[in-house]
Design a protein around this motif. Structure first.
Motif, PDB file in Angstrom:
ATOM      1  N   ASP A 166       0.821  -1.214   0.000  1.00 19.08           N
ATOM      2  CA  ASP A 166       0.000   0.000   0.000  1.00 19.08           C
ATOM      3  C   ASP A 166       0.856   1.265   0.000  1.00 19.08           C
ATOM      4  O   ASP A 166       0.335   2.366  -0.069  1.00 19.08           O
ATOM      5  CB  ASP A 166      -0.922   0.019   1.222  1.00 19.08           C
ATOM      6  CG  ASP A 166      -0.146   0.128   2.538  1.00 19.08           C
ATOM      7  OD1 ASP A 166       0.990  -0.374   2.601  1.00 19.08           O
ATOM      8  OD2 ASP A 166      -0.673   0.727   3.488  1.00 19.08           O
ATOM      9  N   ILE A 173       1.694   2.595   5.338  1.00 23.00           N
ATOM     10  CA  ILE A 173       0.958   2.431   6.584  1.00 23.00           C
ATOM     11  C   ILE A 173       1.629   1.304   7.360  1.00 23.00           C
ATOM     12  O   ILE A 173       1.945   0.261   6.793  1.00 23.00           O
ATOM     13  CB  ILE A 173      -0.525   2.103   6.297  1.00 23.00           C
ATOM     14  CG1 ILE A 173      -1.206   3.318   5.642  1.00 23.00           C
ATOM     15  CG2 ILE A 173      -1.244   1.684   7.567  1.00 23.00           C
ATOM     16  CD1 ILE A 173      -2.610   3.053   5.156  1.00 23.00           C
ATOM     17  N   SER A 231      -2.719   0.121  14.362  1.00 26.65           N
ATOM     18  CA  SER A 231      -3.859   0.701  13.656  1.00 26.65           C
ATOM     19  C   SER A 231      -3.485   2.107  13.201  1.00 26.65           C
ATOM     20  O   SER A 231      -3.594   3.073  13.946  1.00 26.65           O
ATOM     21  CB  SER A 231      -5.107   0.715  14.542  1.00 26.65           C
ATOM     22  OG  SER A 231      -4.846   1.435  15.733  1.00 26.65           O
ATOM     23  N   ASP A 232      -3.008   2.164  11.984  1.00 28.16           N
ATOM     24  CA  ASP A 232      -2.547   3.419  11.393  1.00 28.16           C
ATOM     25  C   ASP A 232      -3.444   3.674  10.192  1.00 28.16           C
ATOM     26  O   ASP A 232      -3.578   2.825   9.318  1.00 28.16           O
ATOM     27  CB  ASP A 232      -1.085   3.261  10.960  1.00 28.16           C
ATOM     28  CG  ASP A 232      -0.429   4.561  10.553  1.00 28.16           C
ATOM     29  OD1 ASP A 232      -1.087   5.614  10.625  1.00 28.16           O
ATOM     30  OD2 ASP A 232       0.741   4.509  10.168  1.00 28.16           O
ATOM     31  N   GLY A 233      -4.065   4.821  10.142  1.00 35.36           N
ATOM     32  CA  GLY A 233      -5.012   5.108   9.083  1.00 35.36           C
ATOM     33  C   GLY A 233      -4.464   5.800   7.863  1.00 35.36           C
ATOM     34  O   GLY A 233      -5.077   5.781   6.812  1.00 35.36           O
ATOM     35  N   LYS A 234      -3.281   6.406   7.996  1.00 39.92           N
ATOM     36  CA  LYS A 234      -2.764   7.127   6.835  1.00 39.92           C
ATOM     37  C   LYS A 234      -1.253   6.996   6.745  1.00 39.92           C
ATOM     38  O   LYS A 234      -0.558   6.793   7.740  1.00 39.92           O
ATOM     39  CB  LYS A 234      -3.169   8.591   6.865  1.00 39.92           C
ATOM     40  CG  LYS A 234      -2.631   9.369   8.037  1.00 39.92           C
ATOM     41  CD  LYS A 234      -3.064  10.820   7.962  1.00 39.92           C
ATOM     42  CE  LYS A 234      -2.310  11.595   9.032  1.00 39.92           C
ATOM     43  NZ  LYS A 234      -2.382  13.008   8.859  1.00 39.92           N
ATOM     44  N   LYS A 235      -0.764   7.152   5.522  1.00 43.21           N
ATOM     45  CA  LYS A 235       0.663   7.072   5.269  1.00 43.21           C
ATOM     46  C   LYS A 235       1.339   8.352   5.739  1.00 43.21           C
ATOM     47  O   LYS A 235       0.735   9.406   5.749  1.00 43.21           O
ATOM     48  CB  LYS A 235       0.917   6.886   3.772  1.00 43.21           C
ATOM     49  CG  LYS A 235       0.338   5.619   3.215  1.00 43.21           C
ATOM     50  CD  LYS A 235       0.452   5.590   1.706  1.00 43.21           C
ATOM     51  CE  LYS A 235      -0.348   4.410   1.197  1.00 43.21           C
ATOM     52  NZ  LYS A 235      -0.737   4.546  -0.170  1.00 43.21           N
TER      53      LYS A 235
END
Length: 101
Positions: free
Chosen positions: A28, A39, A44-48
């Protein structure tokens, strides 16, 4: 006699294939200059943006947590929850090289 894992040779070989490896492990992500930005799949990481791998040095860091390492082998250990020796052997197998000195 126990054979010694050749960490430096494995890390050097992995560095030569760093972009291919990070694309496989972190599909991704995207390249931004000398870095692969992705990511972090271990949290739990929602954005780069906070998880980066330098494709020229192999150094990586999650700037949100402070986790970091100095080569692709340590990245493998981190991402796949392995000990350094296990990670080196798996990376060597992926690259088709002998992991031992």
């Amino acid at each position: 006699m126990k054979r010694k894992v050749s960490f430096r040779r494995i890390a050097d070989s992995a560095l030569a294939s760093a972009e291919m490896i990070v694309q496989r492990w972190l599909p991704d992500g995207r390249r931004e200059g000398r870095e692969w930005v992705a990511i972090n799949p271990t949290r739990s990481d929602g954005k780069k943006g906070s998880f980066k791998i330098n494709l020229q040095t192999g150094c990586w860091s999650d700037f949100a947590t402070g986790s970091a390492g100095g080569d692709i082998v340590s990245l493998a250990a981190y991402l796949h929850n392995l000990k350094q020796g296990e990670a080196a052997i798996r990376v060597a197998a992926m690259l088709g090289i002998d992991p031992y000195e």
